[in-house]
Design an enzyme around this catalytic site. Structure first.
Site, PDB file in Angstrom:
ATOM      1  N   ASP A 299      13.902  78.625  67.297  1.00 17.37           N
ATOM      2  CA  ASP A 299      13.791  79.899  66.579  1.00 17.37           C
ATOM      3  C   ASP A 299      14.276  79.645  65.152  1.00 17.37           C
ATOM      4  O   ASP A 299      14.845  78.590  64.850  1.00 17.37           O
ATOM      5  CB  ASP A 299      14.662  80.966  67.270  1.00 17.37           C
ATOM      6  CG  ASP A 299      14.602  82.303  66.536  1.00 17.37           C
ATOM      7  OD1 ASP A 299      13.497  82.725  66.154  1.00 17.37           O
ATOM      8  OD2 ASP A 299      15.655  82.919  66.319  1.00 17.37           O
ATOM      9  N   SER A 300      14.129  80.652  64.296  1.00 20.84           N
ATOM     10  CA  SER A 300      14.646  80.521  62.934  1.00 20.84           C
ATOM     11  C   SER A 300      16.180  80.566  62.910  1.00 20.84           C
ATOM     12  O   SER A 300      16.783  80.156  61.927  1.00 20.84           O
ATOM     13  CB  SER A 300      14.097  81.648  62.067  1.00 20.84           C
ATOM     14  OG  SER A 300      14.523  82.887  62.584  1.00 20.84           O
TER      15      SER A 300
ATOM     16  N   GLY B 269      10.658  85.638  58.615  1.00 21.89           N
ATOM     17  CA  GLY B 269       9.753  86.796  58.686  1.00 21.89           C
ATOM     18  C   GLY B 269       9.262  87.355  57.372  1.00 21.89           C
ATOM     19  O   GLY B 269       8.318  88.136  57.357  1.00 21.89           O
TER      20      GLY B 269
ATOM     21  N   CYS C  47      10.352  82.709  68.988  1.00 25.38           N
ATOM     22  CA  CYS C  47      10.352  83.343  67.666  1.00 25.38           C
ATOM     23  C   CYS C  47       9.051  84.118  67.538  1.00 25.38           C
ATOM     24  O   CYS C  47       7.961  83.519  67.613  1.00 25.38           O
ATOM     25  CB  CYS C  47      10.431  82.252  66.594  1.00 25.38           C
ATOM     26  SG  CYS C  47      10.287  82.910  64.921  1.00 25.38           S
TER      27      CYS C  47
ATOM     28  N   GLU D  86      22.040  87.855  62.170  1.00 27.31           N
ATOM     29  CA  GLU D  86      22.544  86.525  61.757  1.00 27.31           C
ATOM     30  C   GLU D  86      23.954  86.631  61.165  1.00 27.31           C
ATOM     31  O   GLU D  86      24.725  85.688  61.215  1.00 27.31           O
ATOM     32  CB  GLU D  86      21.604  85.881  60.728  1.00 27.31           C
ATOM     33  CG  GLU D  86      20.275  85.389  61.299  1.00 27.31           C
ATOM     34  CD  GLU D  86      20.405  84.135  62.167  1.00 27.31           C
ATOM     35  OE1 GLU D  86      21.303  83.321  61.936  1.00 27.31           O
ATOM     36  OE2 GLU D  86      19.584  84.005  63.102  1.00 27.31           O
TER      37      GLU D  86
ATOM     38  N   CYS E 244      10.640  90.667  68.006  1.00 31.64           N
ATOM     39  CA  CYS E 244      11.372  89.577  67.356  1.00 31.64           C
ATOM     40  C   CYS E 244      12.534  89.260  68.292  1.00 31.64           C
ATOM     41  O   CYS E 244      13.222  90.169  68.774  1.00 31.64           O
ATOM     42  CB  CYS E 244      11.888  90.062  66.007  1.00 31.64           C
ATOM     43  SG  CYS E 244      13.133  88.989  65.279  1.00 31.64           S
ATOM     44  N   THR E 245      12.749  87.975  68.542  1.00 35.13           N
ATOM     45  CA  THR E 245      13.747  87.600  69.554  1.00 35.13           C
ATOM     46  C   THR E 245      15.186  87.860  69.116  1.00 35.13           C
ATOM     47  O   THR E 245      16.098  87.776  69.934  1.00 35.13           O
ATOM     48  CB  THR E 245      13.572  86.118  69.944  1.00 35.13           C
ATOM     49  OG1 THR E 245      13.531  85.335  68.738  1.00 35.13           O
ATOM     50  CG2 THR E 245      12.297  85.909  70.738  1.00 35.13           C
ATOM     51  N   HIS E 246      15.374  88.169  67.835  1.00 34.28           N
ATOM     52  CA  HIS E 246      16.732  88.553  67.419  1.00 34.28           C
ATOM     53  C   HIS E 246      17.108  89.951  67.935  1.00 34.28           C
ATOM     54  O   HIS E 246      18.279  90.266  68.085  1.00 34.28           O
ATOM     55  CB  HIS E 246      16.839  88.601  65.893  1.00 34.28           C
ATOM     56  CG  HIS E 246      17.037  87.270  65.233  1.00 34.28           C
ATOM     57  ND1 HIS E 246      16.077  86.298  65.220  1.00 34.28           N
ATOM     58  CD2 HIS E 246      18.106  86.766  64.549  1.00 34.28           C
ATOM     59  CE1 HIS E 246      16.533  85.246  64.541  1.00 34.28           C
ATOM     60  NE2 HIS E 246      17.760  85.509  64.122  1.00 34.28           N
TER      61      HIS E 246
HETATM   62  N1  DGL Z   1      13.613  85.562  65.900  1.00 30.83           N
HETATM   63  C1  DGL Z   1      12.576  85.510  64.898  1.00 30.83           C
HETATM   64  C2  DGL Z   1      11.369  86.282  65.385  1.00 30.83           C
HETATM   65  O1  DGL Z   1      11.294  86.467  66.570  1.00 30.83           O
HETATM   66  C3  DGL Z   1      13.116  85.934  63.606  1.00 30.83           C
HETATM   67  C4  DGL Z   1      12.160  85.622  62.515  1.00 30.83           C
HETATM   68  C5  DGL Z   1      12.786  85.554  61.190  1.00 30.83           C
HETATM   69  O2  DGL Z   1      13.531  84.609  60.965  1.00 30.83           O
HETATM   70  O3  DGL Z   1      12.507  86.416  60.349  1.00 30.83           O
HETATM   71  O4  DGL Z   1      10.497  86.695  64.661  1.00 30.83           O
END
Ligand code: DGL
Length: 271
Positions: free
Chosen positions: A11-12, A44, A74, A152, A186-188
């Site tokens: 992921d990011s 994103g 992600c 984050e 979004c996984t966050h």
């Molecule tokens: N967890 C990422 C996603 O699902 C975050 C993307 C991002 O860094 O903007 O989109």
């Protein structure tokens, strides 16, 4: 590819931990290698070319770790670089398909909301997949670009005033649209699901893209006879591209201290 090799997840930043947490529960004997590209998050708001370049480097790093499968945990990479799996030597999944399948199963009034990063919403990936699965579904989309930096930076306590305020601002339109199901695209976002749920009301079912993707990946490994056979507990290895401190702090809160998650730093530009 040998079944005793690790599963690779990227992921990011910390968002993919939502998939790791579920994988750990579902597949306790698997080794997992996780990469969070914390020096270049968020993805994103970036251009397609940049996201593709980053995703290729992330995948190259995981392949160097001899993984037997790659999960792009992600939403942004899964939406913008959806076809990258076709050129990989190992099975691959993103988050969009598993998440949309779960949402279509969950909705009763056929009104589904999608929240995600700007790049994901612009790609239309969730809307297209939902309508391919069920043409009568009405899809309501809302980009939430502030959520990733808030997560984050560990603004994740359910009582956090800033994140609650931002959530109310972003989600009031979707609440008014009468969706009964909301995709956390979004996984966050599952890391702040308590806040999102408060803003949407209890009657709305939240679909966690990290969890649904882990369930889907576990099934894929089983079908391809790639599940680890050993009886011992699986190991975790966490890598990030920036300072390990912030990552370890959020991983502590989200995964719990009982899971060993202390991260190592790598230079992703070398991959
Ligand atoms: N967890 C990422 C996603 O699902 C975050 C993307 C991002 O860094 O903007 O989109």
């Amino acid at each position: 590819m040998a079944s005793n090799h690790p599963i690779g997840v990227f992921d990011s930043g910390v968002g993919g931990l939502t998939a790791v947490k579920e994988l750990r529960a579902l597949l306790p004997h698997e080794d997992i290698v996780y990469f969070g590209d914390t020096s270049r998050a968020p993805y994103g708001n970036r251009s397609r070319d940049t996201i593709l370049r980053y995703a290729r480097q992330d995948v190259n790093f995981l392949l160097s770790q001899k993984v037997k499968m790659i999960i792009a945990a992600c939403g942004t990479v899964s939406s913008v670089a959806a076809s990258m799996g076709q050129s990989l030597p190992v099975p691959f999944t993103g988050v969009v398909t598993p998440t949309c399948r779960a949402a279509v199963k969950a909705t009763k009034n056929k009104r589904i909301g999608v929240i995600a990063t700007a790049a994901t919403i612009d790609s239309g990936s969730y809307r297209k997949e939902l309508n391919a699965l069920h043409p009568e579904i009405q899809v309501f989309e809302q980009p939430c670009p502030l959520f990733v930096p808030l997560v984050e930076n560990a603004f994740i306590d359910p009582g956090d005033q800033v994140t609650n305020l931002v959530a109310q601002r972003y989600l009031s339109g979707l609440r008014g649209a009468g969706v009964d199901t909301l995709i956390l695209g979004c996984t966050h976002y599952p890391i702040i699901s308590a806040i999102i749920s408060k803003a949407m009301g209890d009657q709305v079912t939240l679909i966690d893209s990290g969890r649904e993707t882990a369930v889907y990946a576990a099934r894929l490994l089983k079908d391809q006879q790639l599940l680890a056979s050993g009886g011992q507990e699986g190991r975790n290895a966490f890598y990030v591209s920036d300072s390990v401190d912030g990552f370890n702090q959020i991983a502590d809160i989200f995964l719990g201290r009982e899971m060993n998650h202390s991260a190592c730093r790598i230079n992703i530009e070398e991959y």
